[in-house]
Design a protein around this motif. Structure first.
Motif, PDB file in Angstrom:
ATOM      1  N   PRO A  74       0.841  -1.205   0.000  1.00  0.00           N
ATOM      2  CA  PRO A  74       0.000   0.000   0.000  1.00  0.00           C
ATOM      3  C   PRO A  74       0.872   1.250   0.000  1.00  0.00           C
ATOM      4  CG  PRO A  74      -0.646  -1.529   1.748  1.00  0.00           C
ATOM      5  CD  PRO A  74       0.664  -2.021   1.208  1.00  0.00           C
ATOM      6  N   ARG A  78      -2.383   5.949  -3.108  1.00  0.00           N
ATOM      7  CA  ARG A  78      -3.619   5.207  -3.425  1.00  0.00           C
ATOM      8  C   ARG A  78      -4.474   5.058  -2.170  1.00  0.00           C
ATOM      9  NH1 ARG A  78      -0.374   0.433  -4.303  1.00  0.00           N
ATOM     10  NH2 ARG A  78       1.253   1.871  -3.669  1.00  0.00           N
ATOM     11  N   ALA A  79      -5.791   5.218  -2.330  1.00  0.00           N
ATOM     12  CA  ALA A  79      -6.697   4.953  -1.215  1.00  0.00           C
ATOM     13  C   ALA A  79      -7.795   4.017  -1.694  1.00  0.00           C
ATOM     14  CB  ALA A  79      -7.293   6.237  -0.670  1.00  0.00           C
ATOM     15  N   VAL A  80      -8.290   3.205  -0.770  1.00  0.00           N
ATOM     16  CA  VAL A  80      -9.266   2.183  -1.130  1.00  0.00           C
ATOM     17  C   VAL A  80     -10.569   2.395  -0.372  1.00  0.00           C
ATOM     18  CG1 VAL A  80      -9.721  -0.300  -1.213  1.00  0.00           C
ATOM     19  CG2 VAL A  80      -7.378   0.538  -1.478  1.00  0.00           C
ATOM     20  N   SER A 148     -11.554   7.994   2.439  1.00  0.00           N
ATOM     21  CA  SER A 148     -10.611   7.917   1.318  1.00  0.00           C
ATOM     22  C   SER A 148     -10.458   9.257   0.607  1.00  0.00           C
ATOM     23  CB  SER A 148     -11.074   6.855   0.316  1.00  0.00           C
ATOM     24  OG  SER A 148     -11.026   5.588   0.908  1.00  0.00           O
ATOM     25  N   LEU A 151      -8.049  12.043   1.968  1.00  0.00           N
ATOM     26  CA  LEU A 151      -6.602  11.958   1.739  1.00  0.00           C
ATOM     27  C   LEU A 151      -6.198  12.591   0.411  1.00  0.00           C
ATOM     28  CD1 LEU A 151      -5.560   8.427   2.975  1.00  0.00           C
ATOM     29  CD2 LEU A 151      -4.543  10.597   3.617  1.00  0.00           C
TER      30      LEU A 151
END
Ligand SMILES: Nc1ncnc2c1ncn2[C@@H]1O[C@H](COP(=O)(O)OP(=O)(O)OP(=O)(O)O)[C@@H](O)[C@H]1O
Ligand SMILES: [Mg+2]
Lengths: 275, 248
Positions: A74, A78-80, A148, A151
């Motif tokens: 991770p 990137r954010a999920v 998410s 961020l």
């Protein structure tokens, strides 16, 4: 640099009684600031693909690259948004939304500002100090989305983010996402079960088939969207009433039903004429 | 207060069986009147060389010391065993080897080490309360939801954030379960330890009362243990509710 590239990705899972081939020869890319939607029947490997882009799972063959670098885990770029929300039950809504910012070391006053912005944006006013279990499923999902978004990552990986929402909230969120994508485009990989949603939101829709998971077609929506000026429509129902929309939607449905053979569509899908 | 009704029934049954019905001889089990008389004796002039308050103080302070020691050592060890495979491989075999030995079985050795004072008893109480604290903490850490850990990671959590923002809070309910079991173990083993060798304490009262064939006094001491145990459990539950406001 934030494009996502899958190069001949294969994923096998070990299972009692042999290997299970979940994904085979997956090749596609999500260009920088492009919005790509993945559709396909349950179990075709959509979540697995997304997890590999997130660095939570790794291919057993081929490569996954984000911004030209192979994904090793991770990263802050990137954010999920998870299919099952995965909120922190012990944190309040505000603390959940601010978690990433806290890890990043954003100063408290600035953090508060951003949190309040997203509490309002997601319609969570009055619930900021509640705990996740005190909220409805749809509200929890909005918290997960806000966590998410807060961020502001280059890449957003969203696994059926609107799945638990009621029809009305879902539409509001979709329109909000279109607005966000217009004002501040990001690289988005978006999984959905809703063909309408995919066509409405995405620049391209990737249709997958199961057992093993493969790409059956890639449909370009962006060109149609621009030439047909969907952007001038304020609401989703106006877009959905357009002939071009209806055409694309039924095309994808046919693909999902397997009425169109997959081999030829990969090539043909690229031009995607209207009418 | 749930459970008040069954307790009330039990008290009525006690009155009936020992009083008018005469089902149980006073030597075997005291009637309420005898028990009350014993309570007056021990609370006023005292019994077994000290008044009730002093016996309670002795027992309570030993339990608190042993419980505190078990909590302060057991929870960190449980966290270590739960998070580190290596530590687990090193320490777990020793733990497994010592576990079948009942804490009370350590009393003879501890008397040789510490004498008949408080040290031996605190050690035995610690020993009894240690295992539930370690095991429950370890299990709780292992059981932390993987998706939540992944969610923390993709939102930028580093090791510190993972430990303090995810592992610890996620494990806290299990840790509290361990503390509750520890506390029960403390009281069970303390009375046994005081039976063997002590100058004051509720276990000591029971031994002297047995020699005096004083069933009333035995009963009063037992009741004190029960009440203190319940009171401490209630306090712990309060603490838990305060620390874990997010639990339904
Ligand atoms: N850890 C795992 N071990 C074994 N098999 C797995 C594992 N994870 C996924 N699979 C298998 O891989 C296949 C793809 O799973 P995945 O979760 O990616 O599907 P999906 O397309 O997201 O489905 P859905 O739309 O229902 O969410 C499934 O058949 C699943 O059983
Ligand atoms: Mg899925």
């Amino acid at each position: 640099m934030s494009e996502i590239r899958f190069e001949g990705v294969e994923r096998r899972f070990h299972r009692p009684g042999g290997n299970f081939l979940a994904l085979e020869n997956i090749c596609f890319e999500v260009a920088e600031r492009e919005f790509v939607a993945l559709v396909g029947p349950s179990g075709c490997g959509k979540t697995t693909l997304l997890r590999m882009a997130a660095g939570l799972d790794f291919p057993t063959g081929g490569r996954v690259l984000v911004g030209n670098r192979e994904v090793r885990g991770p990263g802050p770029d990137r954010a999920v948004v998870f299919q099952q929300f995965a909120l922190f039950p012990w944190k309040t809504i505000r603390q959940n939304i601010g978690f990433g910012l806290k890890c990043k070391g954003t100063p408290l006053t600035q953090r508060r500002e951003i949190i309040e912005h997203y509490v309002t944006l997601m319609g969570l006013q009055g619930h900021g100090d509640a705990y996740p279990h005190q909220l409805s499923g749809g509200m929890q999902q909005r918290v997960a989305i806000a966590r998410s978004y807060a961020l502001e990552p280059d890449v957003l990986l969203m696994d059926e983010p609107f799945g638990a929402l009621d029809a009305q909230t879902r539409v509001l969120m979709q329109e909000e996402l279109v607005r966000l994508a217009r004002d501040n485009p990001r690289t988005v990989l978006f999984i959905t079960h809703s063909v309408d949603e995919a066509v409405y939101l995405a620049d391209r829709v990737i249709v997958m088939t199961p057992r093993p998971g493969r790409i059956s077609a890639i449909i370009d929506i962006g060109l149609v969207r621009r030439t047909e000026r969907w952007i001038d429509c304020e609401h989703i129902e106006e877009v959905m009433a357009q002939k071009s929309f209806v055409h694309l939607r039924s095309r994808i449905w046919r693909l999902l039903r397997g009425l169109e053979s997959s081999g030829e569509t990969v090539g043909r899908a690229m031009e995607t004429g209207v009418g | 207060m749930i459970g008040a009704a069954p307790i009330l029934l039990l008290i009525i049954a006690w009155f009936a069986a020992t009083g008018p019905l005469g089902l149980i001889a006073p030597l075997k089990f005291p009637s309420p009147a005898i028990a009350l008389a014993s309570l007056e004796t021990i609370a006023g002039p005292g019994y077994a060389s000290a008044p009730l308050a002093e016996h309670i103080e002795t027992s309570l302070s030993l339990v608190l010391a042993g419980f505190a020691a078990a909590t302060l050592t057991g929870i960190p060890l449980g966290l270590l065993l739960g998070t580190s495979r290596y530590a687990n491989a090193c320490i777990n075999p020793i733990f497994q080897l010592l576990r079948p030995i009942a804490p009370i079985a350590w009393i003879p050795l501890t008397i040789l080490w510490f004498g008949l004072g408080g040290g031996a008893k605190i050690f035995v109480v610690w020993l009894a309360a240690f295992a539930p604290a370690v095991i429950n903490t370890q299990t709780a850490v292992r059981g932390v939801n993987r998706t939540v850990i992944e969610a923390a990671k993709v939102h930028g959590a580093r090791r510190v954030n993972l430990f303090f923002d995810v592992t610890i809070p996620a494990a806290l309910p299990g840790i509290f379960t361990g503390m509750r079991l520890s506390l029960q173990a403390c009281w069970m083993v303390l009375v046994a330890a005081e039976l063997v060798g002590a100058y004051t304490g509720l276990g000591h009262v029971m031994i002297i009362a047995t020699e005096d064939l004083d069933s009333g006094m035995i009963f009063v001491a037992m009741l004190c243990v029960a009440m203190l145990g319940v009171a401490m459990s209630l306090l712990l539950a309060r603490l838990e509710a305060w620390v874990l406001p997010w639990r339904r």
